[in-house]
Motif scaffolding. Sequence first.
Motif, PDB file in Angstrom:
ATOM      1  N   HIS A 264       0.803  -1.223   0.000  1.00 41.89           N
ATOM      2  CA  HIS A 264       0.000   0.000   0.000  1.00 41.89           C
ATOM      3  C   HIS A 264       0.840   1.280   0.000  1.00 41.89           C
ATOM      4  CE1 HIS A 264      -3.168  -2.833   1.367  1.00 41.89           C
ATOM      5  NE2 HIS A 264      -3.925  -2.049   0.640  1.00 41.89           N
ATOM      6  N   ARG A 265       2.119   1.193   0.366  1.00 50.15           N
ATOM      7  CA  ARG A 265       2.901   2.414   0.511  1.00 50.15           C
ATOM      8  C   ARG A 265       4.126   2.508  -0.397  1.00 50.15           C
ATOM      9  NH1 ARG A 265       2.860   3.677   7.074  1.00 50.15           N
ATOM     10  NH2 ARG A 265       0.594   3.529   7.330  1.00 50.15           N
ATOM     11  N   SER A 266       4.548   1.412  -0.998  1.00 49.52           N
ATOM     12  CA  SER A 266       5.747   1.470  -1.825  1.00 49.52           C
ATOM     13  C   SER A 266       5.503   2.326  -3.059  1.00 49.52           C
ATOM     14  CB  SER A 266       6.193   0.064  -2.244  1.00 49.52           C
ATOM     15  OG  SER A 266       5.170  -0.586  -2.973  1.00 49.52           O
ATOM     16  N   ALA A 267       6.590   2.890  -3.575  1.00 47.16           N
ATOM     17  CA  ALA A 267       6.489   3.808  -4.711  1.00 47.16           C
ATOM     18  C   ALA A 267       6.535   3.092  -6.054  1.00 47.16           C
ATOM     19  CB  ALA A 267       7.620   4.836  -4.642  1.00 47.16           C
ATOM     20  N   THR A 268       6.935   1.824  -6.053  1.00 46.13           N
ATOM     21  CA  THR A 268       7.086   1.099  -7.314  1.00 46.13           C
ATOM     22  C   THR A 268       6.311  -0.213  -7.303  1.00 46.13           C
ATOM     23  OG1 THR A 268       9.064  -0.094  -6.551  1.00 46.13           O
ATOM     24  CG2 THR A 268       9.401   2.057  -7.631  1.00 46.13           C
ATOM     25  N   PRO A 269       5.750  -0.603  -8.438  1.00 40.79           N
ATOM     26  CA  PRO A 269       5.117  -1.926  -8.536  1.00 40.79           C
ATOM     27  C   PRO A 269       6.109  -3.058  -8.273  1.00 40.79           C
ATOM     28  CG  PRO A 269       4.490  -0.542 -10.395  1.00 40.79           C
ATOM     29  CD  PRO A 269       5.593   0.178  -9.683  1.00 40.79           C
ATOM     30  N   TYR A 270       7.381  -2.813  -8.563  1.00 41.36           N
ATOM     31  CA  TYR A 270       8.413  -3.843  -8.378  1.00 41.36           C
ATOM     32  C   TYR A 270       8.444  -4.328  -6.932  1.00 41.36           C
ATOM     33  CZ  TYR A 270      13.104  -5.943  -8.228  1.00 41.36           C
ATOM     34  OH  TYR A 270      14.170  -6.794  -8.040  1.00 41.36           O
ATOM     35  N   TYR A 271       8.522  -3.414  -5.976  1.00 45.60           N
ATOM     36  CA  TYR A 271       8.600  -3.832  -4.579  1.00 45.60           C
ATOM     37  C   TYR A 271       7.244  -4.252  -4.018  1.00 45.60           C
ATOM     38  CZ  TYR A 271      13.526  -3.123  -4.150  1.00 45.60           C
ATOM     39  OH  TYR A 271      14.884  -3.267  -4.301  1.00 45.60           O
ATOM     40  N   ALA A 272       6.175  -3.706  -4.548  1.00 45.42           N
ATOM     41  CA  ALA A 272       4.847  -4.204  -4.168  1.00 45.42           C
ATOM     42  C   ALA A 272       4.704  -5.658  -4.601  1.00 45.42           C
ATOM     43  CB  ALA A 272       3.767  -3.344  -4.812  1.00 45.42           C
ATOM     44  N   GLY A 273       5.182  -5.963  -5.808  1.00 46.42           N
ATOM     45  CA  GLY A 273       5.105  -7.332  -6.317  1.00 46.42           C
ATOM     46  C   GLY A 273       5.951  -8.293  -5.517  1.00 46.42           C
ATOM     47  N   ILE A 274       7.152  -7.864  -5.154  1.00 50.69           N
ATOM     48  CA  ILE A 274       8.032  -8.717  -4.348  1.00 50.69           C
ATOM     49  C   ILE A 274       7.400  -9.020  -2.994  1.00 50.69           C
ATOM     50  CG2 ILE A 274      10.221  -8.735  -3.084  1.00 50.69           C
ATOM     51  CD1 ILE A 274      11.427  -7.225  -5.486  1.00 50.69           C
ATOM     52  N   ALA A 275       6.806  -8.012  -2.385  1.00 50.29           N
ATOM     53  CA  ALA A 275       6.160  -8.220  -1.088  1.00 50.29           C
ATOM     54  C   ALA A 275       4.991  -9.185  -1.217  1.00 50.29           C
ATOM     55  CB  ALA A 275       5.686  -6.878  -0.532  1.00 50.29           C
ATOM     56  N   LEU A 276       4.142  -8.968  -2.220  1.00 50.88           N
ATOM     57  CA  LEU A 276       2.998  -9.864  -2.435  1.00 50.88           C
ATOM     58  C   LEU A 276       3.455 -11.297  -2.652  1.00 50.88           C
ATOM     59  CD1 LEU A 276       0.524  -7.962  -4.805  1.00 50.88           C
ATOM     60  CD2 LEU A 276       0.029  -8.843  -2.517  1.00 50.88           C
ATOM     61  N   LEU A 277       4.454 -11.461  -3.511  1.00 48.21           N
ATOM     62  CA  LEU A 277       4.930 -12.800  -3.847  1.00 48.21           C
ATOM     63  C   LEU A 277       5.524 -13.489  -2.625  1.00 48.21           C
ATOM     64  CD1 LEU A 277       5.424 -14.858  -6.146  1.00 48.21           C
ATOM     65  CD2 LEU A 277       7.675 -13.816  -6.445  1.00 48.21           C
ATOM     66  N   THR A 278       6.319 -12.771  -1.865  1.00 51.00           N
ATOM     67  CA  THR A 278       6.944 -13.361  -0.687  1.00 51.00           C
ATOM     68  C   THR A 278       5.897 -13.812   0.335  1.00 51.00           C
ATOM     69  OG1 THR A 278       8.890 -11.951  -0.984  1.00 51.00           O
ATOM     70  CG2 THR A 278       8.608 -12.990   1.168  1.00 51.00           C
ATOM     71  N   GLY A 279       4.925 -12.947   0.592  1.00 50.08           N
ATOM     72  CA  GLY A 279       3.881 -13.298   1.547  1.00 50.08           C
ATOM     73  C   GLY A 279       3.076 -14.498   1.103  1.00 50.08           C
ATOM     74  N   ALA A 280       2.663 -14.505  -0.154  1.00 51.68           N
ATOM     75  CA  ALA A 280       1.855 -15.612  -0.671  1.00 51.68           C
ATOM     76  C   ALA A 280       2.650 -16.908  -0.707  1.00 51.68           C
ATOM     77  CB  ALA A 280       1.337 -15.261  -2.067  1.00 51.68           C
ATOM     78  N   TYR A 281       3.905 -16.811  -1.111  1.00 50.79           N
ATOM     79  CA  TYR A 281       4.743 -18.012  -1.196  1.00 50.79           C
ATOM     80  C   TYR A 281       4.900 -18.656   0.183  1.00 50.79           C
ATOM     81  CZ  TYR A 281       8.646 -21.071  -2.436  1.00 50.79           C
ATOM     82  OH  TYR A 281       9.447 -22.178  -2.644  1.00 50.79           O
ATOM     83  N   CYS A 282       5.239 -17.861   1.185  1.00 53.03           N
ATOM     84  CA  CYS A 282       5.479 -18.414   2.512  1.00 53.03           C
ATOM     85  C   CYS A 282       4.212 -19.013   3.123  1.00 53.03           C
ATOM     86  CB  CYS A 282       6.064 -17.338   3.424  1.00 53.03           C
ATOM     87  SG  CYS A 282       7.737 -16.840   2.974  1.00 53.03           S
ATOM     88  N   GLU A 283       3.079 -18.365   2.922  1.00 55.02           N
ATOM     89  CA  GLU A 283       1.821 -18.902   3.438  1.00 55.02           C
ATOM     90  C   GLU A 283       1.468 -20.219   2.749  1.00 55.02           C
ATOM     91  OE1 GLU A 283      -0.154 -18.201   5.855  1.00 55.02           O
ATOM     92  OE2 GLU A 283       0.672 -16.291   6.538  1.00 55.02           O
TER      93      GLU A 283
END
Length: 257
Positions: A193-212
Amino acid sequence: MKLVTDPNDNSNHSQIKSFLQVISDDFLMLTRLHAKEPDADFLELLVEYEFPSTMALNLVSEEGKKANQFMQRVIEMMPEQFDDEYLDTLAADFADIYLNHSLQASPLESVWIDEEKLTCQESMFQVRAWYESYGLKAENWRIRPDDDLVLQLQFISHLFSISESIKELEDIARFMDEHLLRWLGQFTSRVVHRSATPYYAGIALLTGAYCEELRDLIATITNLPRPSAEEIEERMKSNSVSQEVTMSYMPGIGPAV
């Protein structure tokens, strides 16, 4: 589903070891994504190998599919040439998330778990105790504390790399339950919700989903259900760790043998 290993079945053991190793490799990639800002060579590799489709674990949950699709679009929409302006934008976003904490999306577990939101609190010592039980130490806790996201991801990669059987997944699951997964969802949401780039938003989403999704898979493989958040919190109340802040040097970006 429950996987049962036959000690006399070498082919089964080989398959299990292969599975453990490719998951270890996935976590090394996640570690790299969070450890430092990308340079042009790294971004070119992501494009060339059509990341994240090359990740070993195929995410099939709704959240996992969304995360994969989002990251795929990020990669597909990257410019043909990675000029200084583009790289500087990613570097600035990296700094806001991981270095100067201007997004208030700390990569440190203590900040999310401690009642006063302070760094280097009990969570750090608990994670440190995990590392030490495997003969590991953080390179420099003053620069990157033990409970940093990068170190936790790297530690999980290490656990997978040294595991030989399904039984050893139980220890990995316990570490994920007691540490990484207690706060990763909050970190992910804040970055998205706060990152300035889709790149880091995507990395965060992927990491969270992968670990769960991996944690759910471990529950299925071991036939041991995931404990609830309440059960984890109750368990952690009795896991208090008190330790002097003394660490010795170990090379690398995180835990290593």
